[in-house]
Design a protein around this motif. Structure first.
Motif, PDB file in Angstrom:
ATOM      1  N   SER A   1       9.222 -39.051  -5.205  1.00  0.00           N
ATOM      2  CA  SER A   1       8.677 -40.305  -4.680  1.00  0.00           C
ATOM      3  C   SER A   1       8.907 -41.365  -5.746  1.00  0.00           C
ATOM      4  N   ARG A   2       8.415 -42.550  -5.516  1.00  0.00           N
ATOM      5  CA  ARG A   2       8.620 -43.574  -6.548  1.00  0.00           C
ATOM      6  C   ARG A   2       7.836 -43.265  -7.824  1.00  0.00           C
ATOM      7  N   ASN A   3       6.829 -42.393  -7.713  1.00  0.00           N
ATOM      8  CA  ASN A   3       6.033 -42.019  -8.880  1.00  0.00           C
ATOM      9  C   ASN A   3       6.352 -40.629  -9.441  1.00  0.00           C
ATOM     10  N   ASN A   4       7.115 -39.840  -8.698  1.00  0.00           N
ATOM     11  CA  ASN A   4       7.409 -38.464  -9.108  1.00  0.00           C
ATOM     12  C   ASN A   4       8.900 -38.181  -8.963  1.00  0.00           C
ATOM     13  N   ALA A   5       9.489 -37.667 -10.003  1.00  0.00           N
ATOM     14  CA  ALA A   5      10.900 -37.290  -9.942  1.00  0.00           C
ATOM     15  C   ALA A   5      11.061 -36.076  -9.029  1.00  0.00           C
ATOM     16  N   PRO A   6      12.168 -35.999  -8.319  1.00  0.00           N
ATOM     17  CA  PRO A   6      12.392 -34.822  -7.475  1.00  0.00           C
ATOM     18  C   PRO A   6      12.642 -33.572  -8.316  1.00  0.00           C
ATOM     19  N   ILE A   7      12.278 -32.444  -7.756  1.00  0.00           N
ATOM     20  CA  ILE A   7      12.589 -31.145  -8.358  1.00  0.00           C
ATOM     21  C   ILE A   7      13.329 -30.351  -7.278  1.00  0.00           C
ATOM     22  N   PRO A   8      14.627 -30.581  -7.149  1.00  0.00           N
ATOM     23  CA  PRO A   8      15.377 -29.885  -6.093  1.00  0.00           C
ATOM     24  C   PRO A   8      15.353 -28.371  -6.308  1.00  0.00           C
ATOM     25  N   HIS A   9      14.993 -27.655  -5.275  1.00  0.00           N
ATOM     26  CA  HIS A   9      14.959 -26.195  -5.346  1.00  0.00           C
ATOM     27  C   HIS A   9      15.426 -25.568  -4.040  1.00  0.00           C
ATOM     28  N   LEU A  10      15.057 -26.162  -2.912  1.00  0.00           N
ATOM     29  CA  LEU A  10      15.489 -25.624  -1.624  1.00  0.00           C
ATOM     30  C   LEU A  10      16.960 -25.940  -1.356  1.00  0.00           C
ATOM     31  N   GLY A  11      17.349 -27.177  -1.563  1.00  0.00           N
ATOM     32  CA  GLY A  11      18.751 -27.568  -1.357  1.00  0.00           C
ATOM     33  C   GLY A  11      19.713 -26.771  -2.227  1.00  0.00           C
ATOM     34  N   PRO A  12      19.455 -26.695  -3.530  1.00  0.00           N
ATOM     35  CA  PRO A  12      20.344 -25.898  -4.378  1.00  0.00           C
ATOM     36  C   PRO A  12      20.371 -24.414  -4.004  1.00  0.00           C
TER      37      PRO A  12
END
Length: 125
Positions: A92-103
């Motif tokens: 979100s604008r306040n939280n960086a993404p942590i991609p885990h499902l896509g990878p």
């Protein structure tokens, strides 16, 4: 000119058996790959201090859709921290993404293709 076709009933019966076997085997291929994706995604997101319960929320369901077997993989929103799935994956604008499902999906895409190929070849033997 006369054309005589022999073995049409036998051929049709063999094709029907092949279709049933292909459906069963492709469902198995989808289920096996979905399990791999689930485990990979949970492993990728494990160890985050603020998300201790989140990895256990990742589940999968396999069902037969109109076009064949399909799997839904992701956090169960009914479990603790499950509703955070979209926020964690995309940020979100306040939280960086942590991609885990896509990878995890990308990691195992070739496994699914190979599993479906095997299912088709086994059905056509």
């Amino acid at each position: 000119m006369t054309v005589i076709v022999t073995g049409a009933r036998e051929t049709a019966a063999a094709l029907m058996r092949s279709i049933a076997l292909m459906e069963r085997n492709t469902t198995t291929a989808v289920a096996v790959t979905a399990g791999k994706i689930k485990r990979s995604a949970a492993q990728r997101i494990s160890g985050h201090a603020h998300l201790p319960a989140y990895p256990a929320t990742i589940t999968y369901d396999v069902k037969r859709g109109a076009a064949g077997p399909e799997a839904e993989i992701g956090p169960d929103k009914g479990r603790s921290q499950g509703p955070l799935g979209n926020l964690i994956e995309y940020g979100s604008r306040n939280n960086a993404p942590i991609p885990h499902l896509g990878p995890a999906l990308e990691e195992h895409a070739d496994d699914l293709v190979r599993g479906v190929e095997i299912a088709v070849w086994q059905a056509l033997k």
